[in-house]
Design a protein around this motif. Structure first.
Motif, mmCIF file in Angstrom:
data_model
loop_
_atom_site.group_PDB
_atom_site.id
_atom_site.type_symbol
_atom_site.label_atom_id
_atom_site.label_comp_id
_atom_site.label_asym_id
_atom_site.label_seq_id
_atom_site.Cartn_x
_atom_site.Cartn_y
_atom_site.Cartn_z
ATOM 1 N N UNK A 41 28.292 66.234 40.967
ATOM 2 C CA UNK A 41 27.074 66.159 40.155
ATOM 3 C C UNK A 41 27.338 66.639 38.728
ATOM 4 N N UNK A 42 28.226 67.645 38.582
ATOM 5 C CA UNK A 42 28.569 68.118 37.228
ATOM 6 C C UNK A 42 29.248 66.998 36.440
ATOM 7 N N UNK A 49 25.212 62.238 30.386
ATOM 8 C CA UNK A 49 24.814 62.820 29.101
ATOM 9 C C UNK A 49 25.611 62.194 27.957
ATOM 10 N N UNK A 50 26.927 62.005 28.197
ATOM 11 C CA UNK A 50 27.771 61.381 27.183
ATOM 12 C C UNK A 50 27.346 59.934 26.941
ATOM 13 N N UNK A 51 27.063 59.209 28.029
ATOM 14 C CA UNK A 51 26.624 57.823 27.908
ATOM 15 C C UNK A 51 25.308 57.732 27.144
ATOM 16 N N UNK A 52 24.395 58.651 27.445
ATOM 17 C CA UNK A 52 23.109 58.683 26.740
ATOM 18 C C UNK A 52 23.309 58.976 25.252
ATOM 19 N N UNK A 360 22.592 72.914 37.107
ATOM 20 C CA UNK A 360 21.412 73.041 36.236
ATOM 21 C C UNK A 360 21.550 74.229 35.286
ATOM 22 N N UNK A 361 22.021 75.361 35.817
ATOM 23 C CA UNK A 361 22.190 76.560 34.983
ATOM 24 C C UNK A 361 23.232 76.317 33.901
ATOM 25 N N UNK A 362 24.377 75.735 34.299
ATOM 26 C CA UNK A 362 25.450 75.476 33.334
ATOM 27 C C UNK A 362 24.998 74.465 32.279
ATOM 28 N N UNK A 363 24.226 73.447 32.706
ATOM 29 C CA UNK A 363 23.709 72.453 31.752
ATOM 30 C C UNK A 363 22.792 73.117 30.726
ATOM 31 N N UNK A 364 21.946 74.036 31.177
ATOM 32 C CA UNK A 364 21.055 74.747 30.252
ATOM 33 C C UNK A 364 21.853 75.585 29.257
ATOM 34 N N UNK A 376 20.577 66.960 33.591
ATOM 35 C CA UNK A 376 20.682 66.768 35.036
ATOM 36 C C UNK A 376 19.515 65.883 35.442
ATOM 37 N N UNK A 377 19.792 64.605 35.639
ATOM 38 C CA UNK A 377 18.716 63.642 35.885
ATOM 39 C C UNK A 377 18.183 63.762 37.307
ATOM 40 N N UNK A 378 16.985 63.216 37.497
ATOM 41 C CA UNK A 378 16.344 63.212 38.814
ATOM 42 C C UNK A 378 17.213 62.477 39.834
ATOM 43 N N UNK A 379 17.817 61.370 39.415
ATOM 44 C CA UNK A 379 18.619 60.573 40.356
ATOM 45 C C UNK A 379 19.889 61.309 40.766
ATOM 46 N N UNK A 380 20.453 62.121 39.875
ATOM 47 C CA UNK A 380 21.611 62.923 40.257
ATOM 48 C C UNK A 380 21.229 64.011 41.257
ATOM 49 N N UNK A 381 20.027 64.563 41.100
ATOM 50 C CA UNK A 381 19.534 65.553 42.073
ATOM 51 C C UNK A 381 19.353 64.899 43.438
ATOM 52 N N UNK A 382 18.746 63.706 43.433
ATOM 53 C CA UNK A 382 18.562 62.977 44.696
ATOM 54 C C UNK A 382 19.912 62.637 45.317
#
Length: 416
Positions: A41-42, A49-52, A360-364, A376-382
């Motif tokens: 997930x990371x 994030x890079x693609x976005x 999520x913590x590291x992303x923040x 961290x998108x919703x689809x990655x969480x799913x």
């Protein structure tokens, strides 16, 4: 349906008991799942994030935008020694192509050069990216202005001493003062500030448009000439919408070859770099990064799956007597099977949730520390949750089957 909800509730209770009663053993076994979910997930979150970021940075440009210069943005069959002999594109070639090539919406001439210091009175801002260009650059790049404007055609052609400042340059130089009309020093010359750009953040290659300044290219040409080694000329071309790119590139190549007097059989001594080809290379790199991430995470998930399977085998052994009692009271094999399967899935999902929380913590933290938004998108969480559940299903299937096939009498006897 109610019995399955009750079964899931009991399995969740057994999983929590395993965590409470055998904390170290369970946590060590969950570590593999946690690391595996965290890894995949990371990587996916970083790549997303890079693609976005890439799509956001390139959103102001048409994918058919062309960079014409002596260098290639991608792999080429031309050997390096021959590329080093290629001449730079010239301002005269820019003027000729601008007049003669069809289907051009805008064409700009610009110079890539080294970083400089910009001064205003006693304040100096160091390592500023300087972009000498023609007035058409604004129409291609679609710059966003906080205040002021870009230089016009007359100012561009005459090489007027005007400058447009990136957001951070203006902020650091003037600290709240209105910069429009003020004089700054660059190249030992005075430039009048006519515009300040909106804040946009760092680009995909680490370049920061907020620390860039723009000035008429003819001012720099008049100051340093056209053969200065610190200057790399380039043409920035935007064709009209819907143009046939192969035909457009063919016409561009033919016109420049004719202007340079290249004979039939001689290779082009320039490169026509189309932005769409460059984005295709980036898409390929992103795909490779995703594949590498899956491979790395796969090993971690494999280890985690074995750890969960080990816990479930131990759990079956510890609860052999209870299984015998349940079966003697009428519990069917599938009830025992599902009980242990649910327990394995719950344990894996717990490990997966821990991994997601870490991401999520590291992303923040990284978003706040770096000038880059990690999402961290919703689809990655799913995906992380489903993947954890699937690993639990695979890891728990064999222990669950072995538990469901126990003979009730032998199970009760062995537990006594």
């Amino acid at each position: 349906m109610i019995i399955y909800v009750r079964l899931l509730k009991e399995s969740f209770g057994f999983a929590l008991n395993a965590l409470r009663n055998n904390k170290l053993r369970t946590l060590l076994s969950l570590l593999g799942v946690t690391v595996g979910i965290f890894s995949i997930i990371a990587v996916l979150a970083a790549v997303d994030s890079l693609d976005r970021k890439i799509k956001k940075d390139l959103s102001t440009l048409d994918k058919n935008t062309v960079y014409l210069l002596k260098f290639s943005f991608g792999p080429t069959d031309v050997p390096q020694w021959k590329r080093e002999q290629f001449p730079n594109v010239t301002y005269e070639e820019y003027e000729y192509l601008k007049r003669s090539v069809n289907d051009v919406e805008a064409m700009a001439y610009m110079l890539f050069t080294k970083r400089e210091n910009v001064k205003y009175e006693g304040v100096t801002v160091s390592s500023i990216s300087v972009m000498p260009t023609t007035y058409e650059f604004e129409n291609i790049q679609k710059l966003g202005f906080k205040e002021g404007r870009f230089f016009n055609e007359s100012e561009s052609n005459s090489g007027a001493p005007l400058i447009v400042l990136g957001h951070d340059v203006a902020k650091n130089l003037f600290d709240g003062l209105d910069p429009i009309g003020k004089k700054v020093r660059l190249y030992g010359q005075r430039f009048t500030v006519i515009g300040v750009l909106k804040k946009v953040g760092a680009g995909i290659f680490g370049e920061d448009d907020d620390t860039t300044v723009y000035l008429p290219v003819n001012f720099v040409r008049r100051l340093y000439g056209d053969n200065n080694e610190t200057l790399t000329p380039s043409m920035f071309i935007k064709p009209v919408e819907g143009v046939d790119m192969d035909a457009f590139k063919g016409e561009l190549s033919t016109k420049l070859r004719n202007f340079r007097g290249l004979k039939v059989g001689e290779i082009d001594n320039f490169f026509i770099n189309v932005l769409s080809g460059f984005t295709d290379i980036l898409d390929g790199l992103i795909t490779q990064m995703n594949i590498i991430g899956w491979i790395i995470a796969g090993f971690s998930l494999l280890v985690g799956g074995f750890g969960i399977a080990n816990i479930m085998f131990v759990s079956v052994k510890e609860r052999t007597n209870l299984i015998g009692i349940q079966k003697s009271l009428g519990a069917k094999n599938r009830f025992i099977l599902l009980q242990f399967l649910f327990e394995a899935i719950v344990l894996c999902v717990i490990g997966g949730i821990i991994g997601l929380i870490l991401v999520w913590i590291i992303a923040l933290v990284l978003t706040n520390v770096l000038d880059f938004e990690f999402v961290l998108s919703f689809w990655n969480i799913v995906l992380g949750t489903v993947l954890a559940a699937f690993i639990g299903l695979l890891a728990g299937i064999i222990p669950a089957i072995s538990a469901s096939k126990l003979d009730p009498v032998e199970a009760i006897r062995s537990g006594m």
